[in-house]
Design an enzyme around this catalytic site. Structure first.
Site, PDB file in Angstrom:
ATOM      1  N   GLU A   1     -22.209   5.453  -0.275  1.00 17.36           N
ATOM      2  CA  GLU A   1     -21.716   4.722   0.894  1.00 17.36           C
ATOM      3  C   GLU A   1     -22.810   3.879   1.520  1.00 17.36           C
ATOM      4  O   GLU A   1     -22.554   2.764   1.985  1.00 17.36           O
ATOM      5  CB  GLU A   1     -21.174   5.719   1.924  1.00 17.36           C
ATOM      6  CG  GLU A   1     -20.526   5.065   3.150  1.00 17.36           C
ATOM      7  CD  GLU A   1     -21.519   4.660   4.241  1.00 17.36           C
ATOM      8  OE1 GLU A   1     -21.145   3.882   5.124  1.00 17.36           O
ATOM      9  OE2 GLU A   1     -22.675   5.139   4.211  1.00 17.36           O
ATOM     10  N   GLU A   2     -24.030   4.399   1.536  1.00 17.94           N
ATOM     11  CA  GLU A   2     -25.113   3.691   2.197  1.00 17.94           C
ATOM     12  C   GLU A   2     -25.425   2.359   1.537  1.00 17.94           C
ATOM     13  O   GLU A   2     -26.011   1.468   2.152  1.00 17.94           O
ATOM     14  CB  GLU A   2     -26.377   4.558   2.228  1.00 17.94           C
ATOM     15  CG  GLU A   2     -26.236   5.864   2.998  1.00 17.94           C
ATOM     16  CD  GLU A   2     -26.086   5.644   4.497  1.00 17.94           C
ATOM     17  OE1 GLU A   2     -26.033   4.485   4.939  1.00 17.94           O
ATOM     18  OE2 GLU A   2     -26.014   6.647   5.216  1.00 17.94           O
TER      19      GLU A   2
END
Length: 450
Positions: free
Chosen positions: A347-348
């Site tokens: 996600e990052e």
């Protein structure tokens, strides 16, 4: 921390997530459509009465999670993972170890259809990095390179600094930026406004000929603590090294520049990008009793940056999502629709795992009744954040009344989330977002309902 029988943030937050197990049993997900004109095949009074019938279930969930066997469990589970694995950067062995552990944990918890869905994710490593102010005095600066940044030459980049407070100022002073290191000292008004400098700062500086960019950390408060995060390069624009510096150093250089001081910095970054790595989204379910093909999804991301354990970003969100299924199973409840847990990967790096999940499942998007994400911490909740039709809002106000015993009944406005925006764009029209308050209101999770 979570102690005793207090209604602490994590206990309360996963309690809200567990209420998805109640919400999706209700009329909004009962197979009877809420029409565009606000009318329904059922009267509001009938819907209200059905919601009220879940009062005993709500009390059982509250008692189990706040006072019973579920108390502090998600905290203890999370503490064990972060203590065992530590940081979980995209492409790292520690992330893959965490995924393996979580698969085993979910299977051991007795959840159904536990499996891994393969994805390709970025693999970037920061390497050694440093920044030293050489003029007007010697000062070693704390920095954190931004995700996907290129490195400097081994000898580093030594150049004069141009301090700006906005992209507009950078454009006005563009000729002065050539061959320099651009330092952004953008004021912090809110996260959305400030984060664009972290994401786009390198590109905008490169367009005017800068050699590197340093961005004031996107934070409302600092104790000489730089923050990392993702940044994005742009095709056709030279790639330059970029990192975040502390609020204190950004402010100091801004003061120096205002006095006419010449500022020179030597920047060294050993950052490197490698070919995409193999990874997985982690999935578990409780199969629905009446509409098993229809999905209620709760989620958080398992990856983190490399300079912390990712306990809140987003270990907390991932573990309260697991706890939602775990408590429903422990109480012997069986949802009408399938309750699906997804622990996203990467996600990052911009929602990479959730994007690939969406591509894999979008053909069945009409089967997704609710999609929820938790990803801004697990503090004390104050209510439910909601965007949708007036008729849906009225229904959700009734649902939230079930939380009256713990005084979390607000229905607030607005919401989005990196890992669920794909579903919003696909036409899942109404969004419900859990919110938390710690000094100021903080968005903490998103629930989307058709």
């Amino acid at each position: 921390m979570i102690l005793g029988r207090k209604l602490t943030g994590k206990t309360m937050k996963f309690l809200l997530f567990i209420f998805v197990g109640v919400v999706h049993l209700l009329p909004l997900a009962s197979g009877k459509a809420i029409h565009g004109n606000g009318t329904s095949q059922r009267t509001f009074q009938e819907i209200k009465e059905e919601i009220a019938h879940y009062g005993d279930v709500a009390k059982a969930i509250i008692n189990f999670t706040v006072y019973g066997k579920g108390q502090n469990r998600s905290y203890e589970r999370l503490a064990l993972l972060v203590d065992t694995v530590g940081p979980r950067l995209s492409g790292s062995k520690s992330l893959e170890k965490a995924i393996e552990i979580m698969q085993q944990n979910l299977q051991g918890d007795g959840l159904e259809n536990v499996h891994l869905e393969p994805v390709k994710i970025p693999h970037w490593e920061r390497g050694e990095e440093s920044a030293v102010m050489l003029e007007p005095r010697i000062h070693k600066m704390a920095i954190l390179g931004l995700g996907s940044s290129i490195g400097t030459p081994p000898e580093g980049i030594t150049a004069e600094v141009l301090v700006v407070t906005s992209f507009d100022e950078l454009q006005r002073r563009g000729p002065d930026a050539k061959g320099k290191i651009v330092v952004y000292n953008q004021p912090y008004t809110n996260y959305s406004a400030a984060v664009q400098y972290r994401v786009e700062g390198a590109v905008e500086a490169a367009k005017v000929g800068a050699l590197a960019s340093l961005i004031r950390s996107v934070a409302s408060f600092s104790i000489y603590s730089p923050h990392t995060g993702i940044q994005e390069y742009q095709n056709g624009v030279p790639k330059i090294p970029t990192a975040c510096i502390t609020v204190e150093d950004a402010e100091m250089m801004s003061r120096m520049a205002s006095r006419g001081n010449k500022i020179v910095i030597q920047l060294k970054m050993g950052a490197k990008s490698y070919p995409d790595a193999d990874s997985f989204n982690t999935v578990a379910e409780i199969t629905g009793s009446k509409y098993p093909e229809q999905i209620v999804l709760v989620s958080g991301h398992l990856d983190s940056w490399d300079v912390g354990q990712g306990a809140l970003d987003d270990g907390g969100g991932a573990f309260i999502s697991w706890e939602a299924l775990s408590v429903i199973k422990d109480l012997g409840l069986r949802p009408k629709r399938t309750l699906r847990l997804v622990l996203w990967t990467a996600e990052e790096q911009g929602g990479v795992g959730s994007s690939q999940y969406y591509q894999l499942h979008k053909a069945n998007s009409s089967n997704y009744s609710l999609v929820m994400e938790s990803d801004l911490g697990t503090f004390l909740p104050s209510g439910l954040r909601f965007t949708g039709s007036n008729s849906a809002r009225i229904i959700m106000e009734e649902v939230m009344s079930l939380l009256q015993p713990i005084n979390i009944t607000q229905v607030l406005k607005n919401g989005d989330g990196t890992d669920i925006n794909f579903w919003i764009q696909d036409g899942v029209p109404d969004d419900l977002q859990f919110s938390n308050r710690m000094v100021t209101s903080m968005v903490d999770g998103v629930l989307y309902t058709r």
